[in-house]
Write a protein that holds these residues in place. Structure first.
Motif, PDB file in Angstrom:
ATOM      1  N   GLY A 210       0.826  -1.197   0.000  1.00  0.00           N
ATOM      2  CA  GLY A 210       0.000   0.000   0.000  1.00  0.00           C
ATOM      3  C   GLY A 210       0.861   1.248   0.000  1.00  0.00           C
ATOM      4  O   GLY A 210       2.039   1.211   0.344  1.00  0.00           O
ATOM      5  N   PHE A 211       0.278   2.352  -0.403  1.00  0.00           N
ATOM      6  CA  PHE A 211       0.981   3.635  -0.348  1.00  0.00           C
ATOM      7  C   PHE A 211       0.990   4.151   1.089  1.00  0.00           C
ATOM      8  O   PHE A 211       0.074   3.877   1.874  1.00  0.00           O
ATOM      9  CB  PHE A 211       0.303   4.654  -1.258  1.00  0.00           C
ATOM     10  CG  PHE A 211       0.412   4.326  -2.718  1.00  0.00           C
ATOM     11  CD1 PHE A 211       1.588   4.603  -3.408  1.00  0.00           C
ATOM     12  CD2 PHE A 211      -0.641   3.731  -3.397  1.00  0.00           C
ATOM     13  CE1 PHE A 211       1.708   4.296  -4.757  1.00  0.00           C
ATOM     14  CE2 PHE A 211      -0.538   3.430  -4.748  1.00  0.00           C
ATOM     15  CZ  PHE A 211       0.647   3.715  -5.433  1.00  0.00           C
ATOM     16  N   SER A 212       2.021   4.920   1.398  1.00  0.00           N
ATOM     17  CA  SER A 212       2.074   5.550   2.709  1.00  0.00           C
ATOM     18  C   SER A 212       1.106   6.723   2.783  1.00  0.00           C
ATOM     19  O   SER A 212       0.290   6.808   3.696  1.00  0.00           O
ATOM     20  CB  SER A 212       3.500   6.017   3.013  1.00  0.00           C
ATOM     21  OG  SER A 212       3.538   6.774   4.209  1.00  0.00           O
ATOM     22  N   GLU A 213       1.178   7.622   1.794  1.00  0.00           N
ATOM     23  CA  GLU A 213       0.339   8.813   1.830  1.00  0.00           C
ATOM     24  C   GLU A 213      -0.292   9.151   0.486  1.00  0.00           C
ATOM     25  O   GLU A 213      -1.474   9.439   0.401  1.00  0.00           O
ATOM     26  CB  GLU A 213       1.157  10.022   2.311  1.00  0.00           C
ATOM     27  CG  GLU A 213       1.640   9.886   3.750  1.00  0.00           C
ATOM     28  CD  GLU A 213       2.435  11.098   4.197  1.00  0.00           C
ATOM     29  OE1 GLU A 213       2.544  12.081   3.411  1.00  0.00           O
ATOM     30  OE2 GLU A 213       2.961  11.086   5.329  1.00  0.00           O
ATOM     31  N   ASP A 214       0.522   9.110  -0.601  1.00  0.00           N
ATOM     32  CA  ASP A 214       0.047   9.672  -1.859  1.00  0.00           C
ATOM     33  C   ASP A 214       0.498   8.818  -3.042  1.00  0.00           C
ATOM     34  O   ASP A 214       1.696   8.693  -3.317  1.00  0.00           O
ATOM     35  CB  ASP A 214       0.583  11.105  -2.015  1.00  0.00           C
ATOM     36  CG  ASP A 214       0.021  11.826  -3.228  1.00  0.00           C
ATOM     37  OD1 ASP A 214      -0.760  11.219  -3.984  1.00  0.00           O
ATOM     38  OD2 ASP A 214       0.380  13.005  -3.416  1.00  0.00           O
ATOM     39  N   SER A 225       9.438   1.298  -1.020  1.00  0.00           N
ATOM     40  CA  SER A 225       9.595  -0.058  -0.494  1.00  0.00           C
ATOM     41  C   SER A 225       9.283  -1.095  -1.563  1.00  0.00           C
ATOM     42  O   SER A 225       9.981  -2.106  -1.695  1.00  0.00           O
ATOM     43  CB  SER A 225       8.677  -0.261   0.716  1.00  0.00           C
ATOM     44  OG  SER A 225       9.061   0.562   1.788  1.00  0.00           O
ATOM     45  N   PHE A 226       8.232  -0.858  -2.331  1.00  0.00           N
ATOM     46  CA  PHE A 226       7.851  -1.734  -3.432  1.00  0.00           C
ATOM     47  C   PHE A 226       9.001  -1.869  -4.426  1.00  0.00           C
ATOM     48  O   PHE A 226       9.381  -2.981  -4.826  1.00  0.00           O
ATOM     49  CB  PHE A 226       6.606  -1.159  -4.112  1.00  0.00           C
ATOM     50  CG  PHE A 226       6.112  -1.918  -5.307  1.00  0.00           C
ATOM     51  CD1 PHE A 226       5.434  -3.118  -5.171  1.00  0.00           C
ATOM     52  CD2 PHE A 226       6.295  -1.404  -6.598  1.00  0.00           C
ATOM     53  CE1 PHE A 226       4.961  -3.812  -6.279  1.00  0.00           C
ATOM     54  CE2 PHE A 226       5.822  -2.081  -7.710  1.00  0.00           C
ATOM     55  CZ  PHE A 226       5.155  -3.291  -7.544  1.00  0.00           C
ATOM     56  N   GLU A 227       9.596  -0.742  -4.809  1.00  0.00           N
ATOM     57  CA  GLU A 227      10.668  -0.757  -5.793  1.00  0.00           C
ATOM     58  C   GLU A 227      11.947  -1.364  -5.234  1.00  0.00           C
ATOM     59  O   GLU A 227      12.708  -2.019  -5.966  1.00  0.00           O
ATOM     60  CB  GLU A 227      10.906   0.668  -6.293  1.00  0.00           C
ATOM     61  CG  GLU A 227       9.723   1.207  -7.103  1.00  0.00           C
ATOM     62  CD  GLU A 227       9.879   2.657  -7.511  1.00  0.00           C
ATOM     63  OE1 GLU A 227      10.806   3.331  -6.987  1.00  0.00           O
ATOM     64  OE2 GLU A 227       9.066   3.136  -8.329  1.00  0.00           O
ATOM     65  N   ARG A 272       3.551  -9.107  -7.575  1.00  0.00           N
ATOM     66  CA  ARG A 272       3.552  -7.964  -6.667  1.00  0.00           C
ATOM     67  C   ARG A 272       2.682  -6.820  -7.194  1.00  0.00           C
ATOM     68  O   ARG A 272       2.817  -6.391  -8.347  1.00  0.00           O
ATOM     69  CB  ARG A 272       4.987  -7.466  -6.469  1.00  0.00           C
ATOM     70  CG  ARG A 272       5.838  -8.481  -5.737  1.00  0.00           C
ATOM     71  CD  ARG A 272       7.306  -8.093  -5.647  1.00  0.00           C
ATOM     72  NE  ARG A 272       7.559  -6.737  -5.210  1.00  0.00           N
ATOM     73  CZ  ARG A 272       7.409  -6.295  -3.968  1.00  0.00           C
ATOM     74  NH1 ARG A 272       6.986  -7.125  -3.011  1.00  0.00           N
ATOM     75  NH2 ARG A 272       7.674  -5.038  -3.654  1.00  0.00           N
ATOM     76  N   LEU A 273       1.811  -6.329  -6.303  1.00  0.00           N
ATOM     77  CA  LEU A 273       0.936  -5.201  -6.617  1.00  0.00           C
ATOM     78  C   LEU A 273       1.248  -4.035  -5.690  1.00  0.00           C
ATOM     79  O   LEU A 273       1.454  -4.224  -4.489  1.00  0.00           O
ATOM     80  CB  LEU A 273      -0.531  -5.608  -6.435  1.00  0.00           C
ATOM     81  CG  LEU A 273      -1.565  -4.462  -6.404  1.00  0.00           C
ATOM     82  CD1 LEU A 273      -1.730  -3.847  -7.793  1.00  0.00           C
ATOM     83  CD2 LEU A 273      -2.913  -4.960  -5.873  1.00  0.00           C
ATOM     84  N   LEU A 274       1.281  -2.837  -6.262  1.00  0.00           N
ATOM     85  CA  LEU A 274       1.313  -1.600  -5.481  1.00  0.00           C
ATOM     86  C   LEU A 274       0.010  -0.877  -5.746  1.00  0.00           C
ATOM     87  O   LEU A 274      -0.315  -0.585  -6.906  1.00  0.00           O
ATOM     88  CB  LEU A 274       2.502  -0.732  -5.901  1.00  0.00           C
ATOM     89  CG  LEU A 274       2.580   0.677  -5.280  1.00  0.00           C
ATOM     90  CD1 LEU A 274       2.843   0.601  -3.785  1.00  0.00           C
ATOM     91  CD2 LEU A 274       3.657   1.504  -5.977  1.00  0.00           C
ATOM     92  N   ALA A 303       1.502  -5.398   2.946  1.00  0.00           N
ATOM     93  CA  ALA A 303       2.321  -4.384   3.603  1.00  0.00           C
ATOM     94  C   ALA A 303       1.695  -3.017   3.393  1.00  0.00           C
ATOM     95  O   ALA A 303       1.623  -2.542   2.258  1.00  0.00           O
ATOM     96  CB  ALA A 303       3.742  -4.407   3.036  1.00  0.00           C
ATOM     97  N   GLY A 304       1.224  -2.422   4.466  1.00  0.00           N
ATOM     98  CA  GLY A 304       0.599  -1.116   4.342  1.00  0.00           C
ATOM     99  C   GLY A 304      -0.170  -0.764   5.592  1.00  0.00           C
ATOM    100  O   GLY A 304      -0.036  -1.399   6.634  1.00  0.00           O
TER     101      GLY A 304
END
Length: 415
Positions: A210-214, A225-227, A272-274, A303-304
């Motif tokens: 998941g994204f942290s904020e934006d 983190s994903f990258e 893997r998905l973001l 993760a998020g």
């Protein structure tokens, strides 16, 4: 990994399955409390709102320092939800209700704290007595500072917040503490998830970041983190296929064939998905992707943000994607790497697996995006060593190595 949404959890406590943790142990607890409010909600709902303030108390930095725990550790314990409530009093006078209740259940506590409290048999704390006026913005997180988040982020020991431990806002509560049978270290049985587990020789690992904020920010901590893990997989010799290139919901697939000592081959695939994972998000990609992973994958890593119980709430996911199909013929591992996932998701997901085997990794405390990739890489290293069959204790200790003595109270519950 903090967030704003919260989904109320209360009702009958499901059958308890013990957890294993390098830093923590579970104990039984019970207490009685009384509070006042003008809220007209159901008494059990209000008792649950009152109980939630255990989170702030358990996550106080003062509690960490009192027990000489690594100062970066974000707390000392967490309750296992849901809890049930015995309403002892529910009276109303001049528009103000007085509610008294009893509750009991399980706490996951740092081992140092548990040792002390078990020796005493009781824990003296304070909880709100005036529920309506307990909120104080200066006593909570600078970012998550609303009334609705206060129960999770407030610190009653912060300088200038003494009123949150004194009458008329708070009152003493005696929490009884007793021992609970602990889970012994056990073989993680990774050969079962790597073997023919419904996918032939394909070992399917699905990860969701998941994204942290934006989602639009190229420097978002969730994206970074994903990258970082993607790059590690490339360097580890995995062949990469970009399934979806959308910037706000990319999907990358990594494949590698690994030969075992007996000559057989394990086809490792990491998909893997973001994506946006907030419960209030209108985007359905995460929910649909998670649904497919539950049905097909051997290992699922989320993760998020936990959304304070909302982001992985099964009912909310099913509203977007349809019923989740838990495959009772599969041996699966779920790792919910979010804040307080022990409290929110352990009981919720273990209750879904009636016949198959499921191991669930959760955090007792808040977890941070900065440590996400190092922890996940340690976990994947263990998963990829197809000739090794470690114990869960060995795996968890490896996963906590990047924390340098700090802990999120990582644990595994095994059914």
């Amino acid at each position: 990994m903090k967030s704003l949404a919260f989904f109320l959890l209360f009702g009958a406590l499901s059958a308890h399955a013990a957890v294993l943790s390098p830093s923590s142990i579970e104990v039984k607890f019970s207490y009685s409390a009384e509070f006042h409010t003008t809220d007209t909600s159901d008494a059990a709902t209000l008792a649950d709102s009152h109980m939630q303030h255990l989170f702030g108390y358990l996550q106080s930095h003062s509690m960490v320092m009192k027990y000489n725990i690594n100062s970066e550790t974000p707390g000392v314990g967490a309750p296992r939800l849901p809890l049930s409530y015995d309403i002892l009093k529910n009276k109303k006078r001049a528009g103000v209700r007085t509610i008294a209740y009893k509750t009991s259940g399980v706490l996951l506590l740092n081992k140092k704290v548990a040792q002390d409290l078990l020796a005493q048999g009781a824990w003296q704390i304070t909880l709100p007595s005036d529920l309506d006026n307990f909120y104080d913005e200066k006593c909570t997180d600078e970012h998550y500072n609303s009334f609705g988040d206060f129960w999770y982020f407030y610190d009653p020991f912060r300088f200038g917040c003494e009123q949150l431990r004194e009458a008329p806002l708070a009152s003493p509560v005696v929490v009884k503490i007793s021992a609970l049978k602990q889970m012994d270290d056990a073989d993680a049985q990774l050969e079962k998830v790597r073997g023919d587990n419904g996918n032939g020789d394909l070992f399917q690992i699905t990860t969701i970041n998941g994204f942290s904020e934006d989602a639009k920010n190229p420097g978002d901590d969730g994206r970074l983190s994903f990258e970082e893990v993607n790059q590690w997989l490339r360097e580890a010799g995995f062949a990469e296929t970009v399934i979806a290139k959308f910037k706000n919901r990319p999907v990358h697939q990594f494949d590698k064939a690994v030969r075992k000592k007996d000559g057989t081959t394990v086809q490792i695939r990491v998909t893997r998905l973001l994506a946006e994972t907030g419960v209030m998000s209108k985007n359905v990609t995460f929910a649909k992707f998670f649904k497919e992973a539950v049905k097909q994958s051997d290992v699922i890593i989320y993760a998020g943000h936990s959304g304070l119980g909302g982001n992985l709430d099964i009912g909310s996911l099913e509203e977007k994607a349809g019923p989740l199909e838990f495959n009772n013929r599969k041996h699966q591992i779920f790792f919910f790497d979010g804040c307080s996932s022990y409290s929110y998701y352990l009981s919720m997901f273990e209750s879904q697996k009636s016949k198959g085997k499921i191991d669930i990794l959760t955090n007792g405390l808040s977890s941070y995006f900065a440590y996400e990739a190092p922890i996940h890489i340690q976990f994947m290293k263990r998963l990829f060593k197809v000739n090794d069959n470690p114990t869960w204790g060995e795996i968890l200790k490896d996963m906590e190595k990047p924390l340098d003595g700090m802990t999120f109270m990582l644990n595994v519950g095994s059914l």
